[in-house]
Write an enzyme that holds these catalytic residues in place. Structure first.
Site, mmCIF file in Angstrom:
data_model
loop_
_atom_site.group_PDB
_atom_site.id
_atom_site.type_symbol
_atom_site.label_atom_id
_atom_site.label_comp_id
_atom_site.label_asym_id
_atom_site.label_seq_id
_atom_site.Cartn_x
_atom_site.Cartn_y
_atom_site.Cartn_z
ATOM 1 N N GLU A 92 -5.336 -8.728 -0.694
ATOM 2 C CA GLU A 92 -6.131 -8.582 0.586
ATOM 3 C C GLU A 92 -7.483 -8.488 0.268
ATOM 4 O O GLU A 92 -8.075 -7.481 -0.480
ATOM 5 C CB GLU A 92 -5.555 -7.239 1.379
ATOM 6 N N GLU B 134 0.803 -1.117 0.064
ATOM 7 C CA GLU B 134 -0.095 0.188 -0.097
ATOM 8 C C GLU B 134 0.696 1.108 -0.010
ATOM 9 O O GLU B 134 0.945 2.147 0.977
ATOM 10 C CB GLU B 134 -0.825 0.041 1.346
HETATM 11 C C1 BGP Z 1 -4.545 -3.134 5.075
HETATM 12 C C2 BGP Z 1 -3.148 -3.679 5.740
HETATM 13 C C3 BGP Z 1 -3.097 -4.807 6.144
HETATM 14 C C4 BGP Z 1 -4.054 -5.014 7.126
HETATM 15 C C5 BGP Z 1 -5.503 -4.653 6.605
HETATM 16 C C6 BGP Z 1 -6.673 -4.722 7.350
HETATM 17 O O1 BGP Z 1 -4.368 -1.747 5.013
HETATM 18 O O2 BGP Z 1 -2.105 -4.048 4.457
HETATM 19 O O3 BGP Z 1 -1.673 -4.943 6.928
HETATM 20 O O4 BGP Z 1 -4.215 -5.212 8.414
HETATM 21 O O5 BGP Z 1 -5.426 -3.649 5.775
HETATM 22 O O6 BGP Z 1 -6.729 -3.771 8.178
HETATM 23 P P1 BGP Z 1 -7.131 -3.597 9.842
HETATM 24 O O7 BGP Z 1 -6.056 -4.753 10.213
HETATM 25 O O8 BGP Z 1 -6.784 -2.511 10.265
HETATM 26 O O9 BGP Z 1 -8.594 -4.109 9.882
#
Ligand code: BGP
Length: 490
Positions: free
Chosen positions: A386, A191
């Site tokens: 993701e 990201e």
């Molecule tokens: C993205 C990141 C991850 C991750 C995911 C979910 O921004 O790349 O590392 O954790 O989001 O977000 P969160 O863990 O805040 O729910």
């Protein structure tokens, strides 16, 4: 239409990041990383949609003075450091073809600026990759997932300092050489666009370290260094591992105009452009004109070394990977509109969509729209690295977890993916759901915000047995992979 199924060789799997899953924050010679200094935020109102506010120097220094693990959740993660063998066996039991993970920079170069790598850290990943190979799982490795050594943040001011590019490339060279037979798929920066939203996590930037400077300019300077580092990482990777594929990675922020008022449509377009500009730079190998216009209009000047433009042009990425969780609405004038949260960003609430417990609006059609937009823009293979639903799961006394809400979420998104492939002609390489094993949340640092198919017995303060339990979604996903998605259409 005949039998519906994903293309042969589709890379089904799940995703993780070292700083959220590994734990073992001081084991095997590992140095302290930026995420190790980030305190829990359970006491805050996490629904105020301002969960990514900027880190403060005094808090970071305080963190360095304590061994506290309870309040610094990234220090314990899910203890993958000690559970990787059984975890990979479980992922293999689900039929995983691919496992997205990252290599913690601070395990290999504990401070970041050493000449020689830490052999013990390298050996840890030797073992992880050996287990992947044993189970026929293809690793997809992120070189930098929010986890730079904190020494580089404090003593060099993070990615603002050009020397960090060289330190990073030393790390990249070491891991590409060491794991050339084990890893074919790579991602440079997780990201990369998120630097503007959380500059400390993404680039080790603390505003107090730049007194009197325009902090936005500082961030863009650091971003430029990451663009150059990313291009050179592509070069190193291709030269060391000839059949390797290297991708960029962006937060796919999909915004809809709140109404069909042209002003709202324009606003949505503006925000979408501001998220595309980073992948534009990494795919087309040059700064998009609209970003240069933004710099000009905001008095931002980026310092480039001679040859930087050529480097960016010469080594673009092979594929585009991205995270997608939800969509947002944009309005020129948001007076009276309710806000909604999301993956590090904020928007207005869409009345047609439901929300997760954290206020992220669930929108499978938005994934199809995102895939089409990205493919039309870049015409290169896409990889969803993701996607998933953060929820509060309950471990029952008999050791089971019922998570029909997760199955429903993933089911709908997988269908949308297949529509994008079969109806819209998108080239999609694979799908790795986020947090396939429960791990510490990035934004809230909660353990109770769970995404996995495997439940990890550990609470927000790191208390628990760390034993793994299969959730109901485990068998469901196993069947999806086994039938290459076909079972969803039976
Ligand atoms: C993205 C990141 C991850 C991750 C995911 C979910 O921004 O790349 O590392 O954790 O989001 O977000 P969160 O863990 O805040 O729910």
């Amino acid at each position: 239409m005949g039998k519906r199924q994903f293309p042969e060789g589709f890379l089904w799997g799940g995703a993780s990041a070292a700083n959220q899953i590994e734990g073992g924050w001081k084991e095997g010679g590992k140095g302290i990383s930026v995420p190790d200094t980030m305190r829990q935020r359970f006491d805050e109102n996490l629904k105020d949609y301002n969960v990514q506010n900027r880190a403060v120097l005094s808090e970071v220094l305080k963190a360095l003075e304590t061994e506290d693990v309870e309040n610094y959740p990234k220090r314990h993660g899910s203890d993958f450091y000690h559970h990787y063998e059984e975890d990979l066996a479980e992922l293999a039991a689900m039929g995983f073809k691919c496992f997205r993970m990252s290599i913690a920079w601070s395990r290999i170069f504990p401070r970041g600026d050493e000449e020689e790598p830490n052999e013990e850290g390298l050996q840890f990943y030797d073992r992880v990759f050996a287990a992947c190979r044993k189970y026929g799982i293809e690793p997809l490795v992120t070189m930098s997932h929010y986890e730079m050594p904190v020494h580089l943040a404090l003593h060099y001011r993070g990615w603002y300092d050009r020397r960090v590019v060289d330190f990073f490339l030393r790390f990249v060279k070491v891991i590409c050489e060491r794991y050339q037979d084990a890893v074919k798929y790579w991602i440079t920066f997780n990201e990369i666009d998120s630097m503007l939203r959380h500059p400390y996590t993404s680039a080790g930037l603390l505003e107090e370290c730049f007194p009197g400077q325009n902090f936005e300019e500082v961030i863009f300077q650091a971003m430029h260094h990451q663009f150059v580092a990313s291009a050179l990482a592509v070069k190193i990777c291709h030269e060391t591992i000839p059949d390797s594929k290297v991708g960029c990675m962006l937060t796919k922020l999909t915004y809809y105009p709140y109404t069909c008022k042209p002003e709202d449509v324009r606003k949505a377009q503006e925000i979408m452009r501001s998220t595309y500009c980073y992948s534009d730079a990494q795919v087309f190998g040059e700064y998009p004109r609209y970003l240069l216009t933004y710099f000009k209009n905001h008095g931002i000047t980026i310092h480039k070394e001679p040859g930087d433009d050529e480097i960016m042009k010469k080594y673009p990425v092979d594929f585009i990977s991205f995270s997608y969780y939800n969509s947002y609405c944009a309005a020129e004038d948001g007076t009276g509109l309710e806000k909604s949260g999301g993956n590090t960003a904020v928007g207005y609430r869409n009345p047609y969509l439901k929300s997760s417990e954290w206020g992220w609006q669930i929108d499978p059609m938005g994934l199809r729209i995102s895939l089409v937009d990205l493919y039309d823009r870049y015409r290169r293979p896409l990889f969803i690295v993701e996607n998933g639903l953060g929820a509060k799961d309950v471990l029952k006394e008999d050791g089971t977890v019922d998570d029909p809400y997760r199955i429903a979420y993933l089911d709908a998104h997988i269908r949308a993916m297949l529509d994008a492939i079969e109806l819209d002609g998108v080239d999609l390489m694979g799908y790795t759901t986020w947090g396939c094993i429960d791990m510490v949340s990035e934004s809230t640092r909660q353990m109770s915000k769970r995404y996995g198919f495997l439940y990890v017995d550990c609470d927000d303060y790191g208390h628990g047995t760390y034993k793994r339990y299969r959730k109901a979604s485990f068998d469901w996903y196993r069947r999806v992979i086994e039938t290459n998605g076909g079972c969803l259409f039976e």
